[in-house]
Design a protein around this motif. Sequence first.
Motif, PDB file in Angstrom:
ATOM      1  N   GLU A  97      -6.208  -1.123 -11.962  1.00 49.92           N
ATOM      2  CA  GLU A  97      -5.472  -1.168 -10.698  1.00 49.92           C
ATOM      3  C   GLU A  97      -6.197  -0.367  -9.624  1.00 49.92           C
ATOM      4  O   GLU A  97      -6.443  -0.854  -8.524  1.00 49.92           O
ATOM      5  N   ALA A  98      -6.523   0.891  -9.968  1.00 45.71           N
ATOM      6  CA  ALA A  98      -7.095   1.787  -8.966  1.00 45.71           C
ATOM      7  C   ALA A  98      -8.445   1.265  -8.494  1.00 45.71           C
ATOM      8  O   ALA A  98      -8.774   1.348  -7.313  1.00 45.71           O
ATOM      9  N   SER A 142       0.833  -1.204   0.000  1.00 45.47           N
ATOM     10  CA  SER A 142       0.000   0.000   0.000  1.00 45.47           C
ATOM     11  C   SER A 142       0.869   1.256   0.000  1.00 45.47           C
ATOM     12  O   SER A 142       0.544   2.243  -0.669  1.00 45.47           O
ATOM     13  N   VAL A 195       2.121   6.002  -7.554  1.00 42.87           N
ATOM     14  CA  VAL A 195       1.076   6.820  -8.186  1.00 42.87           C
ATOM     15  C   VAL A 195       1.481   8.286  -8.209  1.00 42.87           C
ATOM     16  O   VAL A 195       1.434   8.944  -9.247  1.00 42.87           O
ATOM     17  N   PHE A 241      -4.414   1.672 -15.414  1.00 46.79           N
ATOM     18  CA  PHE A 241      -4.555   2.450 -14.180  1.00 46.79           C
ATOM     19  C   PHE A 241      -5.935   2.304 -13.574  1.00 46.79           C
ATOM     20  O   PHE A 241      -6.093   2.189 -12.359  1.00 46.79           O
ATOM     21  N   PHE A 242      -6.976   2.315 -14.423  1.00 47.10           N
ATOM     22  CA  PHE A 242      -8.327   2.211 -13.864  1.00 47.10           C
ATOM     23  C   PHE A 242      -8.551   0.825 -13.265  1.00 47.10           C
ATOM     24  O   PHE A 242      -9.198   0.691 -12.235  1.00 47.10           O
ATOM     25  N   VAL A 261      -3.396   4.417 -19.226  1.00 46.30           N
ATOM     26  CA  VAL A 261      -4.313   4.929 -18.205  1.00 46.30           C
ATOM     27  C   VAL A 261      -5.624   4.166 -18.261  1.00 46.30           C
ATOM     28  O   VAL A 261      -6.149   3.716 -17.237  1.00 46.30           O
ATOM     29  N   MET A 262      -6.153   4.000 -19.477  1.00 50.71           N
ATOM     30  CA  MET A 262      -7.492   3.427 -19.589  1.00 50.71           C
ATOM     31  C   MET A 262      -7.516   1.932 -19.315  1.00 50.71           C
ATOM     32  O   MET A 262      -8.455   1.431 -18.714  1.00 50.71           O
ATOM     33  N   LEU A 317      -7.785  -1.819  -6.284  1.00 50.74           N
ATOM     34  CA  LEU A 317      -6.861  -1.631  -5.158  1.00 50.74           C
ATOM     35  C   LEU A 317      -7.627  -1.468  -3.848  1.00 50.74           C
ATOM     36  O   LEU A 317      -7.248  -2.034  -2.820  1.00 50.74           O
ATOM     37  N   GLY A 318      -8.728  -0.697  -3.906  1.00 48.59           N
ATOM     38  CA  GLY A 318      -9.527  -0.479  -2.700  1.00 48.59           C
ATOM     39  C   GLY A 318     -10.038  -1.799  -2.143  1.00 48.59           C
ATOM     40  O   GLY A 318      -9.969  -2.056  -0.939  1.00 48.59           O
ATOM     41  N   PHE A 342       2.747   1.418  -3.533  1.00 51.25           N
ATOM     42  CA  PHE A 342       1.839   1.762  -4.624  1.00 51.25           C
ATOM     43  C   PHE A 342       1.503   3.251  -4.598  1.00 51.25           C
ATOM     44  O   PHE A 342       1.503   3.922  -5.632  1.00 51.25           O
ATOM     45  N   GLY A 343       1.252   3.773  -3.393  1.00 50.65           N
ATOM     46  CA  GLY A 343       0.942   5.201  -3.264  1.00 50.65           C
ATOM     47  C   GLY A 343       2.084   6.057  -3.775  1.00 50.65           C
ATOM     48  O   GLY A 343       1.872   7.029  -4.514  1.00 50.65           O
ATOM     49  N   LEU A 382      -7.019  -3.747  -0.684  1.00 49.94           N
ATOM     50  CA  LEU A 382      -6.449  -3.252   0.566  1.00 49.94           C
ATOM     51  C   LEU A 382      -7.444  -3.322   1.713  1.00 49.94           C
ATOM     52  O   LEU A 382      -7.077  -3.602   2.848  1.00 49.94           O
TER      53      LEU A 382
END
Lengths: 477, 355
Positions: free
Chosen positions: A110-111, A63, A70, A107-108, A103-104, A114-115, A66-67, A118
């Motif tokens: 992963e993001a 965590s 980003v 990243f989306f 990004v498309m 990720l929630g 990764f932060g 975690l």
Amino acid sequence: MVSAASALLLARFQFAFTVGIHIVFPAFSIGLAAYLAVLEGLWLKTDKQVYLDLYRYWIKIFSVVFGMGVVSGLVMSYEFGTNWSVFSQKAGPITGVLLSYEVMTAFFLEAGFLGVMLFGMNKVGRGLHFAATCCVSVGTLISMTWILASNSWMQTPAGYSIDPATGRFMPESWLAIIFNPSFPYRLVHMGMAAFLSVAFIIGGTAAWHMMRDKRKGQPISQPVKVMFSMAMWMATIVAPLQILAGDAHGLNTLKHQPVKIAALEGDWETESRAPEILFGIPNMKTEHTDYAIKLPFAGSLILTHSLDGKVPGMKDFPADQRPPSPIIFFTFRIMIALGMLMAATGFLSLYMRWRGRLFTSPLLHRLALVMAPSGFLALLCGWVTTEVGRQPWTVYGLLRTADSVSPIMLPSMAISMTAFVVVYVIVFGSGIGILLRMLSRQPEEGEHDLSEQGTASVLGKRSHPETVLSSPDLGAR
Amino acid sequence: MSGAAYWLPVIWTVILAAAILIYVILDGFDLGIGMLFAVERDRGRRDVMVNTVAPVWDGNETWMILGGATLYGVFPGAYSTQLPALYLPILLMVLALIFRGVAFEFRIMTRDSGRSALWDLAFFGGSAIAAFCQMNGSIANIGRFSAIDGQTLDMQELQSAGLIAPDLCYSRGAIGSALSHILLWNAVVENEQAVSIFEDDAILSSNFQEESTRIIESLENEWDIILWGYNYDVNLVFDLLPGVTYCVANFNQTLMRLGVERYRSRPVNASPFKLFKALGICGYAISPKGARRLLDLCLPLQNAEYWYRWTNETLRDTSLDHVMCHHYEKIDAFCCFPSLCISRNENAKSTIINS
């Protein structure tokens, strides 16, 4: 002129600095996300507590890493425009689009997951949580694929045409752009580098805990043993494969960027039966490598796999097209040396494993501890080699670095450089300090979940009874 | 311009706008939480606040990365002009977002070492500064100014203010346009800062940003006004070889109108020359000194005819550029040749002639 030249130099330093710090964290995330997926998969399959403990231990590290990845990546996506506007204007129709794909598609993914990964361990089912972990891991790999496609395209451009009116690179064939000649080699080399780097961090952490336990006379805990064993398997298998991949990548570079090879080898004359220069100091002015220690025939053997193969020299290329040999000569050699040491560590661990001394050999543990940062060091040296070796071009052979920079004045560039150095030292210095502190804590048997730590006060479970009392709706429970 | 060539930019503009809107709505909430840290002292409540956004902030910030990447990939021209122009606001914003982003983890991980309060501060400061830069970044360098509508002006009032003489024979549109420029000059004088002013129909060359910066620098503050472009239906007179000869240049406006797309996509290498005569003010830079001098020289606007000795022609003053043109020789006026911006100068569409 002086001001423009220094602004260019500062822009280059700034890019090297920001990307050099950035690259460590995505590489860490790529390796660690895959490791976490493996751990959770093993836990689901075997239902052994030790895998869950390790998962919960490493996800806390993940965590933080990764932060940091980003936020340092956000800088990169704007730095292309602020500092390298001419490059982004000309190459944007290709590299910008690849970045958008990243990004498309990555990243989306992963993001988004990720929630869940975690914070969702106790909120969604095991299978769904495993799927979230896998999505994050796959996301990091997709992200790597796009960014390496973009980087490789800058090294070996293909599938483009140049618009005569604007000088822009226009995409002709996306397949040719993405699968450009150096892309497959770079992808494999970088992917394995990320896995190896993380394996050595994990191995080094485990070795440190084993050495401490031994000093204190305590038995080595099960999670530490398991993670050391897994890390050493990785080193044993992947480090030799990485050497083969690096060799193939080198041959590919020889074919497409011969002057880069000449510069990183410190070779000035084109010759067959070329020696390998083990050490020396390449001098760009006198066009000679001083104090050279040479190994006969090895140069041809390594680069062409035959004793009388022809090896290029820098004198075959105009002086204004040669990369700065003194830098990449050394970074290349450091990378190679670290790679060999990593493979040696792997072999030593295999021997110790065979003799049943994997968890008792002080030599192996000391070596593993010292080698902990070696993966990342080698990775950084490799990047310096390939990126500095691309100079003086941003798009190889087509767009010069000096012609790519923004018309930003020296003072602005100096301000931003200073700001980046100060902020990065504070933030990433603290970050690495925090990571080391987290790693110095042993994984416990029955490791607690990240979401319990973070949401402790929300649930009023752990350390803040005063919150519970002061908050009426929570206090009522 | 039909089919894909026309619709693709439109579609991507919508996508880009959507990404920015979604970012503003989603991360606006996160940044607001960060800013509210300043008024909430209780650690437990702060944890509650952070935990409401901790699982999603990263996803929210991805919309902003999408905005940057899309601009880069789809509108590289805009990306490569806007970002250097907004250099410092963007720098400050990304640095603030770094602090905001890492504070999520760091403030919890440093809880037992006493440095947690610092990362709480970083969370607040990062959020506040990022929000501030996002608000101001977009208006840092380019202001849009609506022209004054000539139809609604009270001529009596303008006369008593000393702006126009009673015998002025400008059309109402021309008066509105002139007053718009004059208002901007006043702003330049007041702010003591040089600006570039463009009319709505100005079309810039692809390398306008670099070239204009270079030219302004090469003149080293010794300039009042620099015309980036001028009308192509009349001649241009400039000092080609100072002390040797001037030059009268003629253009073909019809050809220029046909070549607008080509011009827009092409870099122009221009040089500044001392200006004698040019009509049209589609784009120009004006310094505080120049604004002061032009305000003194041009006001009040009045009925006049001006004779130009280089071309031996007499022109009636029907709009602001005529009276400016009359004074160019006296002040430090320059023109770029070839021009860095062009104007279709379509009279039929212009309110100056029609009304």
